[in-house]
Design an enzyme around this catalytic site. Structure first.
Site, PDB file in Angstrom:
ATOM      1  N   GLY A   7       0.836  -1.183  -0.037  1.00 40.35           N
ATOM      2  CA  GLY A   7      -0.097  -0.069   0.242  1.00 40.35           C
ATOM      3  C   GLY A   7       0.765   1.233  -0.016  1.00 40.35           C
ATOM      4  O   GLY A   7       1.867   1.235   0.850  1.00 40.35           O
ATOM      5  N   ALA A   8       0.605   2.229  -1.032  1.00 36.47           N
ATOM      6  CA  ALA A   8       1.648   3.340  -1.320  1.00 36.47           C
ATOM      7  C   ALA A   8       2.020   3.986   0.097  1.00 36.47           C
ATOM      8  O   ALA A   8       3.039   4.039   0.360  1.00 36.47           O
ATOM      9  CB  ALA A   8       0.922   4.014  -2.220  1.00 36.47           C
ATOM     10  N   ASP A  61      -1.479   4.591  -6.447  1.00 34.45           N
ATOM     11  CA  ASP A  61      -0.038   4.225  -6.096  1.00 34.45           C
ATOM     12  C   ASP A  61       0.754   5.517  -6.312  1.00 34.45           C
ATOM     13  O   ASP A  61       1.834   5.835  -5.974  1.00 34.45           O
ATOM     14  CB  ASP A  61       0.528   3.054  -6.660  1.00 34.45           C
ATOM     15  CG  ASP A  61       0.377   1.917  -5.696  1.00 34.45           C
ATOM     16  OD1 ASP A  61      -1.082   1.416  -5.925  1.00 34.45           O
ATOM     17  OD2 ASP A  61       0.818   1.299  -4.853  1.00 34.45           O
ATOM     18  N   ASN A  96      -3.005   2.147 -10.283  1.00 36.66           N
ATOM     19  CA  ASN A  96      -3.382   1.586  -8.941  1.00 36.66           C
ATOM     20  C   ASN A  96      -3.426   0.109  -9.110  1.00 36.66           C
ATOM     21  O   ASN A  96      -3.162  -0.374 -10.290  1.00 36.66           O
ATOM     22  CB  ASN A  96      -4.707   1.992  -8.708  1.00 36.66           C
ATOM     23  CG  ASN A  96      -5.217   1.742  -7.111  1.00 36.66           C
ATOM     24  OD1 ASN A  96      -4.496   1.827  -6.246  1.00 36.66           O
ATOM     25  ND2 ASN A  96      -6.333   0.798  -7.078  1.00 36.66           N
ATOM     26  N   LYS A  97      -3.761  -0.650  -8.503  1.00 39.83           N
ATOM     27  CA  LYS A  97      -3.533  -2.258  -8.419  1.00 39.83           C
ATOM     28  C   LYS A  97      -4.273  -2.714  -9.903  1.00 39.83           C
ATOM     29  O   LYS A  97      -5.316  -2.089 -10.359  1.00 39.83           O
ATOM     30  CB  LYS A  97      -4.401  -2.968  -7.461  1.00 39.83           C
ATOM     31  CG  LYS A  97      -4.263  -4.301  -7.205  1.00 39.83           C
ATOM     32  CD  LYS A  97      -3.010  -4.935  -7.311  1.00 39.83           C
ATOM     33  CE  LYS A  97      -2.017  -4.315  -6.276  1.00 39.83           C
ATOM     34  NZ  LYS A  97      -0.845  -4.859  -6.716  1.00 39.83           N
TER      35      LYS A  97
HETATM   36  O1  MRU Z   1       0.727  -4.281  -4.179  1.00 36.99           O
HETATM   37  P1  MRU Z   1      -0.074  -3.228  -3.151  1.00 36.99           P
HETATM   38  O2  MRU Z   1      -0.765  -4.103  -2.348  1.00 36.99           O
HETATM   39  O3  MRU Z   1       1.215  -2.348  -2.542  1.00 36.99           O
HETATM   40  O4  MRU Z   1      -0.941  -2.445  -4.129  1.00 36.99           O
HETATM   41  C1  MRU Z   1      -1.709  -1.593  -3.295  1.00 36.99           C
HETATM   42  C2  MRU Z   1      -2.642  -0.791  -3.893  1.00 36.99           C
HETATM   43  O5  MRU Z   1      -2.604  -0.935  -5.174  1.00 36.99           O
HETATM   44  C3  MRU Z   1      -3.642   0.334  -3.475  1.00 36.99           C
HETATM   45  O6  MRU Z   1      -4.618   0.664  -3.781  1.00 36.99           O
HETATM   46  C4  MRU Z   1      -2.623   1.782  -3.192  1.00 36.99           C
HETATM   47  O7  MRU Z   1      -1.369   1.381  -2.765  1.00 36.99           O
HETATM   48  C5  MRU Z   1      -3.198   2.649  -2.529  1.00 36.99           C
HETATM   49  S1  MRU Z   1      -3.207   2.439  -0.736  1.00 36.99           S
HETATM   50  C6  MRU Z   1      -3.938   3.567   0.077  1.00 36.99           C
END
Ligand code: MRU
Length: 355
Positions: free
Chosen positions: A46-47, A236, A246-247
Site C-alpha cells: 500500500g503506497a 499508487d 493503482n492495483k
Molecule cells: O501491491 P500493493 O498491495 O502494494 O498495491 C496497493 C494498491 O494498489 C493500493 O490501492 C494503493 O497503494 C493505495 S493504498 C492507500
C-alpha cells in the site's frame, strides 16, 4: 484499528500482511535490509504504508553509520537510499519519503551526527503521524460523497492496512459509518495477491461495515444489476493530469463504472500525486514474479512453467475519474495539477459534487 507499522526501542515493528487474515504476526525489523525485504515481499504494502516504511528503514540504516561529520553521514546513507528506492517502482510514496528525508537533512546540516540520527527517528514517526491525520481528512471530504444506504465497490486494499491510520479509500467509508450512514461494501478479491479477499474484507468486518467479497470478474455483472452506487479506490501514483496508477484491474473497474453511469472516485493523499509527471504513460509499472499467478498461497493452480505476465498495476486515464478525495478536499481531475502550484485558491477549485 490494527497498527500496520510502528517504531519501538530502535526496532521497526511491521505487521506481516502476507500472513493475514490467518495470522496476526509482527516482524521485528532491526536493520534497513529487513525493511527493504518486507516492502519487496509485501509484508507491508500500500503506497502510504511503504512510504512510512521507507522513512523508518532509513532511520534504522542511519543508526549504523559511523561518521565524524555531516558529509560522511550523508555519504553513508546513500546505499540505504538506493536499497529502499529499488524495492518497488510504482508507488511514488517511497520516492516521496526519500526526497523528504534528503530535504530534511539539507535543512539540518549544522547538527551533530548523533542528533541527526535521533532526528531521523523522529521524522519517521512524524511521517506516520501525519499520515494518520491525512487519512482522517480524506475520509471527511470523501464521506460527503456517500449517502445513507449506499453500496460502494472497492478494489485491492486502500485501507488502514495500506496506511498508518484509516486508509484512503476506506477512510471515506469509516467516516460515513461513524456518521451513522448505513453503507455496505463490495470488495473485489484482487488477484493475484488477493488484497481484497485477505485484507479489505478482514478490516471492514472488524470495523463492523457489511462487506461482500466478489471475484474480480463479477464487478461488471454486479454493476449491471444496479447493486453499486459508487466506486472508491486508492492510488499508487497519480500524475498531474489525473491519470491513476493503482492495483491491476482498477482500469477495468473504472471503464465498467463509466458504462453503467456509476461515479468512480480515487482517494489520493498528496504524497501519492506525482506533480513531476504530466501523464500516466510515464509511470513505471512493476512486474512481479510469475509464481504469484501460477499459485495461490503456495498451491499450484496452473501448469508448471506456463508463461505469465504479472503486471502489478495499471493506469486509469483521468477521463474515467469523477473526482479525487485528498486531504485538501475533493477535486476534479482537471484541477489536480493546480494543487501542486504555489498560491492557488484551493476553495475556488474544490469539487462539491452532487450529494
Ligand atoms: O501491491 P500493493 O498491495 O502494494 O498495491 C496497493 C494498491 O494498489 C493500493 O490501492 C494503493 O497503494 C493505495 S493504498 C492507500
Amino acid at each position: 484499528m490494527v497498527k500496520t507499522i510502528y517504531w519501538e526501542n530502535n526496532v521497526v515493528m511491521m505487521l506481516d500482511q502476507s500472513r493475514l487474515p490467518l495470522e496476526v504476526v509482527y516482524v521485528e525489523c532491526r536493520n534497513y535490509q529487513t525493511v527493504a525485504e518486507g516492502i519487496k515481499k509485501l509484508w507491508i504494502r500500500g503506497a502510504p504504508a511503504i512510504g512510512i516504511a521507507a522513512a523508518m528503514g532509513i532511520a534504522l540504516g542511519a543508526q549504523e553509520i559511523q561518521a565524524q561529520n555531516f558529509d560522511e553521514f550523508v555519504e553513508g546513507l546513500q546505499p540505504v537510499f538506493e536499497t529502499i528506492h529499488a524495492t518497488r517502482p510504482t508507488a511514488v510514496n517511497i520516492h516521496w519519503a526519500i526526497e523528504r528525508i534528503k530535504r530534511f537533512l539539507a535543512d539540518h546540516k549544522d547538527e551533530r551526527v548523533d542528533t541527526l540520527k535521533r532526528m531521523l527517528i523522529e521524522e519517521g514517526t512524524r511521517i506516520l503521524e501525519e499520515d494518520i491525520a491525512v487519512n482522517r481528512k480524506i475520509g471527511e471530504y470523501g464521506a460527503q460523497f456517500i449517502r445513507d444506504g449506499d453500496t460502494i465497490l472497492t478494489h485491492c486494499n486502500a485501507g488502514s492496512l495500506a496506511t498508518g491510520g484509516f486508509g484512503t479509500a476506506t477512510a471515506a467509508m469509516y467516516v460515513a459509518h461513524e456518521q451513522g450512514k448505513r453503507i455496505q461494501v463490495f470488495a473485489d478479491e484482487t488477484r493475484p495477491v488477493n488484497q481484497g479477499a485477505r485484507l479489505t474484507s478482514w478490516e471492514l468486518m472488524q470495523a463492523g461495515i457489511p462487506v461482500t467479497l466478489i471475484t474480480d470478474n463479477s464487478a461488471g455483472a454486479i454493476m449491471k444489476r444496479g447493486l453499486i452506487d459508487l466506486a472508491i479506490v486508492g492510488t499508487d501514483r497519480t500524475t498531474r493530469n489525473g491519470d491513476v496508477a493503482n492495483k491491476i484491474g482498477t482500469y477495468t473497474v473504472a471503464v465498467m463504472c463509466r458504462e453503467h453511469g456509476i461515479p468512480f472516485y480515487v482517494a489520493a493523499p498528496l504524497s501519492s500525486i506525482d506533480f513531476t509527471l504530466d501523464s500516466g504513460d510515464k509511470i513505471i509499472i512493476e512486474e512481479r514474479h510469475p509464481d504469484e499467478v501460477r499459485t495461490i498461497w503456495g498451491h499450484q493452480i496452473a501448469p508448471h512453467g506456463v508463461n505469465v505476465l504479472n503486471l502489478a498495476f495499471d493506469v486509469t486515464p483521468s477521463r474515467y475519474v469523477t473526482a479525487f478525495f485528498t486531504e485538501k478536499g475533493a477535486f476534479r481531475p482537471r484541477d489536480l495539477r493546480r494543487l501542486g502550484q504555489e498560491g492557488v485558491d484551493i476553495d475556488a477549485i474544490r469539487y462539491v459534487g452532487a450529494c
